[in-house]
Design an enzyme around this catalytic site. Structure first.
Site, mmCIF file in Angstrom:
data_model
loop_
_atom_site.group_PDB
_atom_site.id
_atom_site.type_symbol
_atom_site.label_atom_id
_atom_site.label_comp_id
_atom_site.label_asym_id
_atom_site.label_seq_id
_atom_site.Cartn_x
_atom_site.Cartn_y
_atom_site.Cartn_z
ATOM 1 N N ASP A 7 0.867 -1.177 0.000
ATOM 2 C CA ASP A 7 0.000 0.000 0.000
ATOM 3 C C ASP A 7 0.910 1.236 0.000
ATOM 4 O O ASP A 7 2.137 1.125 -0.194
ATOM 5 C CB ASP A 7 -0.987 -0.032 1.184
ATOM 6 N N CYS A 64 3.210 -3.070 3.980
ATOM 7 C CA CYS A 64 2.352 -1.934 4.334
ATOM 8 C C CYS A 64 3.097 -1.152 5.404
ATOM 9 O O CYS A 64 4.294 -1.379 5.609
ATOM 10 C CB CYS A 64 0.945 -2.380 4.742
ATOM 11 N N GLY A 65 2.442 -0.233 6.079
ATOM 12 C CA GLY A 65 3.158 0.589 7.050
ATOM 13 C C GLY A 65 3.829 -0.250 8.131
ATOM 14 O O GLY A 65 5.002 -0.097 8.434
ATOM 15 N N THR A 66 3.049 -1.164 8.695
ATOM 16 C CA THR A 66 3.582 -2.038 9.747
ATOM 17 C C THR A 66 3.887 -3.446 9.248
ATOM 18 O O THR A 66 4.572 -4.197 9.935
ATOM 19 C CB THR A 66 2.536 -2.192 10.872
ATOM 20 N N GLY A 67 3.297 -3.818 8.135
ATOM 21 C CA GLY A 67 3.351 -5.207 7.661
ATOM 22 C C GLY A 67 2.260 -6.060 8.289
ATOM 23 O O GLY A 67 2.058 -7.204 7.886
ATOM 24 N N ILE A 68 1.549 -5.492 9.246
ATOM 25 C CA ILE A 68 0.581 -6.306 10.001
ATOM 26 C C ILE A 68 -0.709 -6.510 9.206
ATOM 27 O O ILE A 68 -1.143 -7.641 8.980
ATOM 28 C CB ILE A 68 0.279 -5.671 11.375
ATOM 29 N N GLY A 69 -1.325 -5.406 8.787
ATOM 30 C CA GLY A 69 -2.616 -5.531 8.090
ATOM 31 C C GLY A 69 -2.518 -6.411 6.855
ATOM 32 O O GLY A 69 -3.364 -7.286 6.619
ATOM 33 N N HIS A 97 11.373 -23.657 8.644
ATOM 34 C CA HIS A 97 10.388 -24.385 9.456
ATOM 35 C C HIS A 97 8.963 -24.311 8.906
ATOM 36 O O HIS A 97 8.223 -25.276 9.007
ATOM 37 C CB HIS A 97 10.363 -23.827 10.881
ATOM 38 N N ARG A 132 9.370 -33.416 10.506
ATOM 39 C CA ARG A 132 8.538 -32.740 11.520
ATOM 40 C C ARG A 132 8.011 -31.399 11.001
ATOM 41 O O ARG A 132 6.878 -31.013 11.274
ATOM 42 C CB ARG A 132 9.294 -32.577 12.842
ATOM 43 N N HIS A 133 8.818 -30.720 10.204
ATOM 44 C CA HIS A 133 8.356 -29.437 9.663
ATOM 45 C C HIS A 133 7.313 -29.656 8.556
ATOM 46 O O HIS A 133 6.335 -28.916 8.467
ATOM 47 C CB HIS A 133 9.541 -28.623 9.161
HETATM 48 C C1 RB5 Z 1 -1.933 2.795 6.417
HETATM 49 O O1 RB5 Z 1 -1.990 4.040 7.025
HETATM 50 C C2 RB5 Z 1 -1.592 1.719 7.436
HETATM 51 O O2 RB5 Z 1 -2.677 1.486 8.274
HETATM 52 C C3 RB5 Z 1 -1.172 0.438 6.757
HETATM 53 O O3 RB5 Z 1 -0.082 0.708 5.914
HETATM 54 C C4 RB5 Z 1 -0.747 -0.699 7.638
HETATM 55 O O4 RB5 Z 1 0.210 -0.301 8.564
HETATM 56 C C5 RB5 Z 1 -1.807 -1.526 8.199
HETATM 57 O O5 RB5 Z 1 -1.590 -2.530 8.897
#
Ligand code: RB5
Length: 143
Positions: A7, A64-69, A97, A132-133
């Site tokens: 993004d 993305c910004g955090t990679g989390i979403g 693994h 195992r993996h």
């Molecule tokens: C965008 O502002 C931000 O929410 C997105 O890049 C990301 O960090 C979501 O997990």
């Protein structure tokens, strides 16, 4: 072939990584986003997921910004094993693994050089093939 997507929060890091992929002559498909305007990360996560599930690409890099979403998005799909990594140890371990097929990165979290080392580690490390993996990856897919 590697599917690459981000993004707006991951765009600059995506460009930096693609520069490396070009130099290293590693084939990839840039599935967007292409401009700095605000966009919805699930859209780009899904593009990379689709490229892998259709076998057009065998691995993906999502930013993305955090990679989390974007990693949450990717991991909703059977056959996708997305690993959010902020260090090389994790990038190596998730290939050995988990046979991870998507690397997720936080464009607002990592410096460029660390991110690049993580990418190289991820791309260069094979799955261990240990029984195992294999069993555990099979469980991820079919439990
Ligand atoms: C965008 O502002 C931000 O929410 C997105 O890049 C990301 O960090 C979501 O997990």
């Amino acid at each position: 072939m590697i599917a690459v997507g981000s993004d707006h929060g991951g765009l600059e890091l995506k460009k930096f990584i693609m520069k490396y992929l070009d130099e290293a002559k590693i084939e990839y498909k840039d599935l967007g986003t292409y401009t700095s305007g605000s966009v919805d990360y699930p859209v780009y996560g899904k593009r990379v997921v689709d490229a892998i599930l259709s076998k057009e690409c065998d691995k993906g890099i999502l930013i993305c910004g955090t990679g989390i979403g974007i990693s949450i998005m990717a991991n909703r799909y059977k056959g996708i094993r997305a690993a959010l990594c902020s260090d090389c140890f994790s990038a190596e371990a998730t290939r050995l693994h988990n046979d991870a097929n998507v690397l997720a990165l936080g464009g607002r979290v990592l410096g460029e050089e660390l991110a690049l080392k993580i990418v190289k580690t991820f791309l260069e490390t094979p799955f261990s093939e240990d029984e195992r993996h294999k069993r555990r990856v099979e469980m991820l897919e079919n439990f």
